[in-house]
Scaffold this motif. Structure first.
Motif, mmCIF file in Angstrom:
data_model
loop_
_atom_site.group_PDB
_atom_site.id
_atom_site.type_symbol
_atom_site.label_atom_id
_atom_site.label_comp_id
_atom_site.label_asym_id
_atom_site.label_seq_id
_atom_site.Cartn_x
_atom_site.Cartn_y
_atom_site.Cartn_z
ATOM 1 N N GLY A 301 0.812 -1.210 0.000
ATOM 2 C CA GLY A 301 0.000 0.000 0.000
ATOM 3 C C GLY A 301 0.841 1.254 0.000
ATOM 4 N N MET A 302 1.919 1.234 0.773
ATOM 5 C CA MET A 302 2.797 2.401 0.858
ATOM 6 C C MET A 302 3.490 2.679 -0.479
ATOM 7 S SD MET A 302 5.893 3.253 3.542
ATOM 8 C CE MET A 302 6.950 1.913 2.978
ATOM 9 N N ARG A 303 3.947 1.637 -1.165
ATOM 10 C CA ARG A 303 4.643 1.827 -2.438
ATOM 11 C C ARG A 303 3.723 2.431 -3.492
ATOM 12 N NH1 ARG A 303 9.097 2.713 -0.468
ATOM 13 N NH2 ARG A 303 10.092 0.975 0.603
ATOM 14 N N ALA A 304 2.461 2.036 -3.486
ATOM 15 C CA ALA A 304 1.506 2.616 -4.433
ATOM 16 C C ALA A 304 1.252 4.091 -4.130
ATOM 17 C CB ALA A 304 0.196 1.830 -4.397
ATOM 18 N N VAL A 305 1.137 4.424 -2.837
ATOM 19 C CA VAL A 305 0.964 5.823 -2.436
ATOM 20 C C VAL A 305 2.190 6.639 -2.827
ATOM 21 C CG1 VAL A 305 0.821 7.373 -0.440
ATOM 22 C CG2 VAL A 305 -0.656 5.360 -0.569
ATOM 23 N N GLU A 306 3.354 6.049 -2.668
ATOM 24 C CA GLU A 306 4.609 6.718 -3.013
ATOM 25 C C GLU A 306 4.593 7.203 -4.459
ATOM 26 O OE1 GLU A 306 9.163 5.496 -2.188
ATOM 27 O OE2 GLU A 306 8.078 4.087 -3.462
ATOM 28 N N VAL A 307 4.069 6.388 -5.363
ATOM 29 C CA VAL A 307 4.011 6.756 -6.775
ATOM 30 C C VAL A 307 3.013 7.892 -6.998
ATOM 31 C CG1 VAL A 307 3.433 5.943 -9.091
ATOM 32 C CG2 VAL A 307 4.740 4.477 -7.538
ATOM 33 N N ALA A 308 1.861 7.820 -6.352
ATOM 34 C CA ALA A 308 0.856 8.870 -6.500
ATOM 35 C C ALA A 308 1.380 10.213 -5.998
ATOM 36 C CB ALA A 308 -0.417 8.490 -5.751
ATOM 37 N N LEU A 309 2.051 10.209 -4.861
ATOM 38 C CA LEU A 309 2.602 11.451 -4.319
ATOM 39 C C LEU A 309 3.708 11.997 -5.217
ATOM 40 C CD1 LEU A 309 2.725 10.587 -0.502
ATOM 41 C CD2 LEU A 309 0.994 11.900 -1.744
ATOM 42 N N ALA A 310 4.510 11.112 -5.802
ATOM 43 C CA ALA A 310 5.545 11.542 -6.741
ATOM 44 C C ALA A 310 4.922 12.147 -7.984
ATOM 45 C CB ALA A 310 6.445 10.368 -7.113
ATOM 46 N N ALA A 311 3.753 11.648 -8.388
ATOM 47 C CA ALA A 311 3.057 12.202 -9.552
ATOM 48 C C ALA A 311 2.624 13.637 -9.289
ATOM 49 C CB ALA A 311 1.847 11.330 -9.897
ATOM 50 N N TYR A 312 2.096 13.890 -8.100
ATOM 51 C CA TYR A 312 1.723 15.268 -7.753
ATOM 52 C C TYR A 312 2.948 16.180 -7.761
ATOM 53 C CZ TYR A 312 -3.010 13.954 -6.287
ATOM 54 O OH TYR A 312 -4.313 13.526 -6.258
ATOM 55 N N GLN A 313 4.034 15.684 -7.213
ATOM 56 C CA GLN A 313 5.267 16.471 -7.178
ATOM 57 C C GLN A 313 5.776 16.750 -8.586
ATOM 58 O OE1 GLN A 313 8.412 14.622 -4.907
ATOM 59 N NE2 GLN A 313 9.912 16.173 -5.450
ATOM 60 N N SER A 314 5.716 15.759 -9.446
ATOM 61 C CA SER A 314 6.162 15.923 -10.824
ATOM 62 C C SER A 314 5.315 16.964 -11.554
ATOM 63 C CB SER A 314 6.090 14.589 -11.563
ATOM 64 O OG SER A 314 6.317 14.755 -12.948
ATOM 65 N N ALA A 315 4.000 16.887 -11.374
ATOM 66 C CA ALA A 315 3.116 17.835 -12.047
ATOM 67 C C ALA A 315 3.358 19.264 -11.577
ATOM 68 C CB ALA A 315 1.659 17.437 -11.790
ATOM 69 N N GLU A 316 3.631 19.402 -10.287
ATOM 70 C CA GLU A 316 3.889 20.738 -9.744
ATOM 71 C C GLU A 316 5.216 21.298 -10.239
ATOM 72 O OE1 GLU A 316 4.346 22.972 -5.383
ATOM 73 O OE2 GLU A 316 3.751 20.862 -5.488
ATOM 74 N N GLN A 317 6.220 20.453 -10.306
ATOM 75 C CA GLN A 317 7.561 20.894 -10.719
ATOM 76 C C GLN A 317 7.756 20.851 -12.221
ATOM 77 O OE1 GLN A 317 10.227 18.316 -8.533
ATOM 78 N NE2 GLN A 317 9.792 19.313 -6.567
ATOM 79 N N LYS A 318 6.820 20.202 -12.915
ATOM 80 C CA LYS A 318 6.885 20.067 -14.394
ATOM 81 C C LYS A 318 8.157 19.380 -14.848
ATOM 82 C CE LYS A 318 3.995 24.170 -15.092
ATOM 83 N NZ LYS A 318 2.773 23.376 -15.159
ATOM 84 N N GLN A 319 8.511 18.340 -14.116
ATOM 85 C CA GLN A 319 9.681 17.547 -14.479
ATOM 86 C C GLN A 319 9.601 16.172 -13.829
ATOM 87 O OE1 GLN A 319 13.033 19.746 -13.020
ATOM 88 N NE2 GLN A 319 12.754 19.090 -10.912
ATOM 89 N N PRO A 320 10.350 15.201 -14.332
ATOM 90 C CA PRO A 320 10.304 13.859 -13.735
ATOM 91 C C PRO A 320 10.802 13.893 -12.283
ATOM 92 C CG PRO A 320 11.313 13.797 -15.904
ATOM 93 C CD PRO A 320 11.206 15.239 -15.532
ATOM 94 N N VAL A 321 10.259 12.967 -11.491
ATOM 95 C CA VAL A 321 10.677 12.818 -10.099
ATOM 96 C C VAL A 321 11.268 11.426 -9.933
ATOM 97 C CG1 VAL A 321 9.894 12.616 -7.706
ATOM 98 C CG2 VAL A 321 9.022 14.448 -9.167
ATOM 99 N N VAL A 322 12.505 11.370 -9.469
ATOM 100 C CA VAL A 322 13.180 10.088 -9.227
ATOM 101 C C VAL A 322 12.847 9.614 -7.820
ATOM 102 C CG1 VAL A 322 15.386 8.888 -9.049
ATOM 103 C CG2 VAL A 322 15.035 10.608 -10.843
ATOM 104 N N ILE A 323 12.275 8.428 -7.711
ATOM 105 C CA ILE A 323 11.918 7.863 -6.404
ATOM 106 C C ILE A 323 13.083 7.113 -5.798
ATOM 107 C CG2 ILE A 323 10.415 6.227 -5.214
ATOM 108 C CD1 ILE A 323 8.243 6.850 -7.217
ATOM 109 N N ARG A 324 13.796 6.355 -6.630
ATOM 110 C CA ARG A 324 14.906 5.561 -6.119
ATOM 111 C C ARG A 324 15.922 5.345 -7.226
ATOM 112 N NH1 ARG A 324 10.505 2.776 -5.707
ATOM 113 N NH2 ARG A 324 10.617 2.735 -3.448
#
Length: 324
Positions: A301-324
């Protein structure tokens, strides 16, 4: 075995409760909800006691709880249930922050109770069969995956970020990302997302397109939008096209249905096939009874949330977000 439900805020509470009633030797014995009208109505429907304070429910001799509260309350309810020694089936998304998810997992581990994330789609026979085909190498090496999870804006607390943690992206990303991770046994390395509000007057994200790169080199896209109109079913679109070097698997987890059209209600689905919510609850009950690790963990569950939160961050910053 005795189960309680903490909050009926999420509509899945009703299907989970119905599933409990079908399992021999298992009883639903109480419902807690801070919304008295909402909780009492559910308790009366199921013929069980109502608790205005979930802590009173946790003081009873129940063995486990199903948590179907607003997303932002999952953390509070899970931690309290774990400290009361109750096993937990928690609705997705597991939490609205990674810190909250991590604490939920840690407390459950410390207290020796099961924490299972409610990802019912894993239990659909078509999904299970697709995973088997992948594992058997029927399409050889996976190169890319195209996924969708589209539905209607559910309204209510779902469009209040303080309670939901976000809109369509956090609501609909987690199901399909979980399947992708499960199929491949690989984690998402990088996320790029376009997120916007296009289909409703509510100022919350109701559409999103995610591009994912996994650690194994696979690329995936996901349409996780509330893009359906008001006469379309709220939820019921999980599709995947898994593209391998020697074949393609097409998956539709909601094809076991009849499409019924009318002038006043538009499209209505009448399901005739497998009940994945019942399969999920049965699996959770089996894990509790047999004292074994859940098939869908808190970490999932946490790993799936991690991706969703990274998506919000990416959209806000307008660039890819590296998780790991």
């Amino acid at each position: 075995m005795k189960l309680g439900i903490i909050s009926v805020a999420h509509m899945h509470a009703y299907s989970y409760a119905n599933a409990v009633g079908k399992i021999a030797g298992v009883q639903l014995v109480g419902v807690a909800d801070e919304d008295e009208a909402r909780g009492k109505a559910a308790a009366e429907k199921w013929g069980v006691p109502f608790y205005r304070d979930y802590r009173e429910l946790l003081k009873t001799d129940i063995d486990a709880v199903i948590i179907t509260s607003e997303n932002a309350k999952h953390h509070e309810h899970t931690v309290a249930a774990a400290k009361a020694g109750k096993h937990i089936l928690c609705e997705k998304p597991l939490a609205t922050t990674l810190a909250a998810a991590e604490e939920m997992i840690d407390v459950c581990r410390e207290q020796g109770v099961i924490l299972q994330t409610a990802f019912p789609v894993r239990f659909h026979p078509a999904v299970v069969r697709a995973k088997q085909l992948v594992e058997q190498g029927k399409i050889s090496r996976i190169m890319a995956i195209r996924g969708t999870n589209r539905g209607q804006n559910p309204g209510g607390w779902f469009v209040d970020p303080a309670q939901s943690g976000g809109g369509a992206v956090i609501d609909h990303t987690v199901h399909v990302v979980d399947l992708m991770r499960w199929f491949m046994g690989a984690e998402v390395r990088e996320v790029y997302a376009e997120v916007d509000s296009k289909f409703s007057a509510t100022p919350i994200d109701d559409c999103g397109i995610l591009t994912l790169e996994f650690e194994n080199g696979v690329f995936a896209t996901l349409d996780c939008s509330w893009s359906r109109n008001k006469t379309f079913p709220v939820w019921g679109d999980v599709t995947m096209e898994i593209i391998g070097t020697e074949g393609t698997i097409s998956l539709d987890a909601f094809s076991q249905k009849l499409d019924v059209y009318s002038n006043d209600k538009g499209l209505k689905w009448v399901n005739w096939g497998d009940d994945m919510d019942s399969q999920l609850v049965s699996d959770f009950v089996a894990s509790v009874r047999e004292k074994k690790a859940p098939s869908v963990t808190g970490e999932d569950g946490m790993r799936a949330v991690e991706v969703a939160l990274a998506a919000y961050q990416s959209a806000e910053q307008k660039q890819p977000v590296v998780i790991r």
